[in-house]
Design a protein around this motif. Structure first.
Motif, short mmCIF file in Angstrom:
data_model
loop_
_atom_site.label_atom_id
_atom_site.label_comp_id
_atom_site.label_asym_id
_atom_site.label_seq_id
_atom_site.Cartn_x
_atom_site.Cartn_y
_atom_site.Cartn_z
N TYR A 151 -5.31 -0.34 -9.80
CA TYR A 151 -4.82 -1.07 -8.62
C TYR A 151 -3.53 -1.85 -8.91
CZ TYR A 151 -9.41 -0.04 -6.65
OH TYR A 151 -10.52 0.60 -6.19
N VAL A 152 -3.43 -2.39 -10.11
CA VAL A 152 -2.24 -3.18 -10.45
C VAL A 152 -0.99 -2.27 -10.45
CG1 VAL A 152 -1.15 -4.65 -12.19
CG2 VAL A 152 -3.60 -4.85 -11.75
N TRP B 152 -0.05 -1.60 -6.87
CA TRP B 152 0.58 -2.81 -6.33
C TRP B 152 2.04 -2.90 -6.83
CZ3 TRP B 152 2.39 -6.97 -9.34
CH2 TRP B 152 2.82 -8.09 -8.61
N LEU C 133 4.14 -0.58 -4.90
CA LEU C 133 4.31 -1.11 -3.53
C LEU C 133 5.42 -2.16 -3.50
CD1 LEU C 133 0.57 -1.38 -2.45
CD2 LEU C 133 2.30 0.03 -1.34
N LEU D 133 8.96 -2.11 -1.60
CA LEU D 133 9.38 -3.24 -0.74
C LEU D 133 10.82 -3.64 -1.06
CD1 LEU D 133 8.94 -5.69 1.15
CD2 LEU D 133 7.92 -6.88 -0.80
N SER E 275 13.21 -1.17 0.37
CA SER E 275 13.34 -1.27 1.83
C SER E 275 14.16 -2.50 2.23
CB SER E 275 11.96 -1.29 2.50
OG SER E 275 11.25 -2.44 2.13
N ALA F 260 8.05 2.59 4.66
CA ALA F 260 6.86 1.99 5.28
C ALA F 260 5.72 3.01 5.34
CB ALA F 260 7.19 1.48 6.68
N VAL F 261 6.08 4.26 5.66
CA VAL F 261 5.06 5.32 5.73
C VAL F 261 4.47 5.57 4.34
CG1 VAL F 261 4.69 7.79 6.20
CG2 VAL F 261 6.03 6.41 7.79
N LYS G 238 4.39 3.43 1.82
CA LYS G 238 3.57 2.26 1.46
C LYS G 238 2.21 2.32 2.16
CE LYS G 238 6.61 -1.10 2.27
NZ LYS G 238 7.18 -2.43 2.40
N ALA G 239 2.24 2.67 3.46
CA ALA G 239 0.99 2.75 4.23
C ALA G 239 0.06 3.80 3.61
CB ALA G 239 1.30 3.11 5.68
N VAL H 200 -1.47 2.39 0.37
CA VAL H 200 -2.52 1.40 0.67
C VAL H 200 -3.78 2.10 1.19
CG1 VAL H 200 -3.16 -0.51 2.21
CG2 VAL H 200 -0.94 -0.53 1.09
N ASN I 143 -5.42 4.49 -1.69
CA ASN I 143 -5.95 3.85 -2.91
C ASN I 143 -6.73 2.56 -2.65
OD1 ASN I 143 -4.73 5.62 -5.07
ND2 ASN I 143 -2.94 5.11 -3.83
N PHE I 144 -6.13 1.62 -1.90
CA PHE I 144 -6.82 0.35 -1.66
C PHE I 144 -7.98 0.53 -0.67
CE2 PHE I 144 -3.03 -2.67 -2.76
CZ PHE I 144 -3.15 -2.31 -4.09
N LEU J 177 0.81 -7.82 0.32
CA LEU J 177 0.54 -6.74 -0.64
C LEU J 177 -0.28 -7.29 -1.82
CD1 LEU J 177 3.98 -4.87 -0.82
CD2 LEU J 177 1.88 -4.05 0.24
N LEU K 212 -4.18 -6.53 -3.20
CA LEU K 212 -4.60 -6.29 -4.59
C LEU K 212 -5.80 -7.16 -4.94
CD1 LEU K 212 -4.10 -5.12 -7.48
CD2 LEU K 212 -2.60 -7.08 -7.88
N VAL L 297 -9.08 -5.96 -3.28
CA VAL L 297 -9.63 -4.72 -3.84
C VAL L 297 -10.19 -5.00 -5.25
CG1 VAL L 297 -7.62 -3.63 -5.01
CG2 VAL L 297 -9.26 -2.22 -3.78
N HIS M 80 -6.94 -4.62 4.26
CA HIS M 80 -5.87 -3.66 3.94
C HIS M 80 -5.22 -3.16 5.22
CE1 HIS M 80 -7.16 -3.85 -0.10
NE2 HIS M 80 -8.26 -3.17 0.08
N LEU N 114 -1.49 -3.19 6.29
CA LEU N 114 -0.84 -1.95 6.72
C LEU N 114 -0.04 -2.16 8.02
CD1 LEU N 114 -2.94 1.13 6.02
CD2 LEU N 114 -1.27 1.24 7.79
N ILE O 17 3.10 -3.86 7.23
CA ILE O 17 4.05 -2.94 6.58
C ILE O 17 4.95 -2.28 7.65
CG2 ILE O 17 4.13 -0.65 5.45
CD1 ILE O 17 1.84 -1.62 3.64
N PHE O 18 4.40 -2.05 8.84
CA PHE O 18 5.21 -1.46 9.92
C PHE O 18 5.95 -2.52 10.75
CE2 PHE O 18 2.33 2.08 9.01
CZ PHE O 18 3.27 3.09 8.87
N ILE P 141 14.09 -5.64 9.73
CA ILE P 141 15.10 -4.84 9.05
C ILE P 141 15.96 -4.03 10.02
CG2 ILE P 141 15.50 -2.98 7.40
CD1 ILE P 141 13.19 -3.94 5.79
#
Lengths: 109, 193
Positions: free
Chosen positions: A10-11, A14, A17, A21, A24, A44-45, A47-48, A51, A54-55, B71, B75, B78, B175, B179, B182-183, B190
């Motif tokens: 997980y780390v 992260w 991610l 970021l 972006s 963003a897609v 990253k989503a 997440v 995995n998360f 984010l 972590l 989880v 999460h 998410l 994130i969008f 931005i």
């Protein structure tokens, strides 16, 4: 309780991610709109996806959950294209531009 | 592993424990709530609606820091789930409270942002961009608050040895909240062109 599976690192996820970021945030500094769209929304897609897979453990989840989410996204697509003409087509006899003419909002209240 | 609690949280008629299936159903419905708002925002922006250039007035730094905070909170929650799967109540409890702390930091930064914008006259009624901004971020903040309250309740339960499976369920929800942000971040902070 959840079934047995090996937890991802997980780390490490992260860390990636956070790297995404930073990309972006840095993208718009080049002041190229097309590149900004890619670095902002493309990342963003990604990253989503990271997440969710995995998360949220979507990659270990039964397929029924993926189908459920795909169905929801497809129905959202139907909503998008259903609403699009109402927002984007600004002509016709009954069309009133409520954004430019605020009095029409008062008429409808 | 503790399996106290309603039978529905342990039953697994579809191959997915019912509690987790219910959580995914909830999130599928949330896709329409946030997705509907995001879809309309994109359509208005593509249509060149006046006011959307105000996206340049939002603070990219504040948005980026908040993204980092969420984010990191993802972590920690989880890791709370991984810890409770090993039966480590104390470690899981600690990670849950790290997540709640991150939620508080997120809300603090959001409050700071709101205050600055409102003091500069950018209120929800100023134009369509700010209507979307406050509606989407406000609704998201309500989800953050809801998640923090539920996490706090779950943390005390697991300390007593109850409902371990709920750590995973609140994690999935959290999460999803991450998410959505994130969008929202690229949309509101931005893409100011």
């Amino acid at each position: 309780m959840s079934e047995a599976y090996a937890h991802p690192n997980y780390v490490k996820i992260w860390f990636w991610l956070v790297v995404l970021l930073l990309i972006s945030v840095a993208g718009p500094m080049l002041e190229i709109p097309a590149l900004t769209i890619i670095t902002a929304f493309g990342i963003a897609v990604i990253k989503a996806f990271l997440v969710a897979a995995n998360f949220m453990h979507l990659k270990f989840e039964k397929q029924i959950i993926s189908f459920l989410l795909i169905l929801a996204l497809c129905l959202l697509g139907v909503f998008f294209f259903g609403v699009a003409p109402d927002i984007m087509m600004t002509d016709g006899d009954q069309w009133i531009d409520c954004i430019a003419d605020k009095s029409c909002v008062e008429q409808r209240l | 592993m503790s399996m106290h609690g309603p039978i529905a949280t342990h039953r697994s008629a579809t191959g997915v424990p019912t509690g987790r299936l219910g959580t995914w159903w909830l999130l599928a419905s949330e896709i329409f709530i946030f997705g509907g708002l995001i879809a309309c925002f994109i359509l208005f922006k593509l249509n060149g609606t006046p006011g959307f250039e105000d996206a340049s007035l939002t603070s990219v730094t504040a948005g980026a820091v908040n993204t980092f905070v969420l984010l990191t909170s993802s972590l920690s929650i989880v890791l709370a789930h991984a810890a409770i799967e090993k039966g480590d109540q104390n470690k899981s409890f600690t990670y849950i409270w790290y997540t709640i702390g991150a939620g508080l930091v997120f809300l603090g930064i959001k409050t700071y942002e709101y205050t600055g914008k409102i003091l500069h006259g950018h209120t929800i009624t100023e134009n369509l961009f700010w209507s979307f901004y406050y509606t989407m971020t406000g609704l998201h903040a309500l989800h953050v608050i809801g998640g923090m309250v539920i996490m706090a309740l779950i943390s005390f339960d697991i300390r007593k040895g109850y409902n371990y499976q709920r750590v995973e369920l609140i994690g999935i929800y959290w999460h999803f909240v991450d998410l959505i942000w994130i969008f929202l971040f690229p949309l509101l902070y931005i893409a100011n062109f």
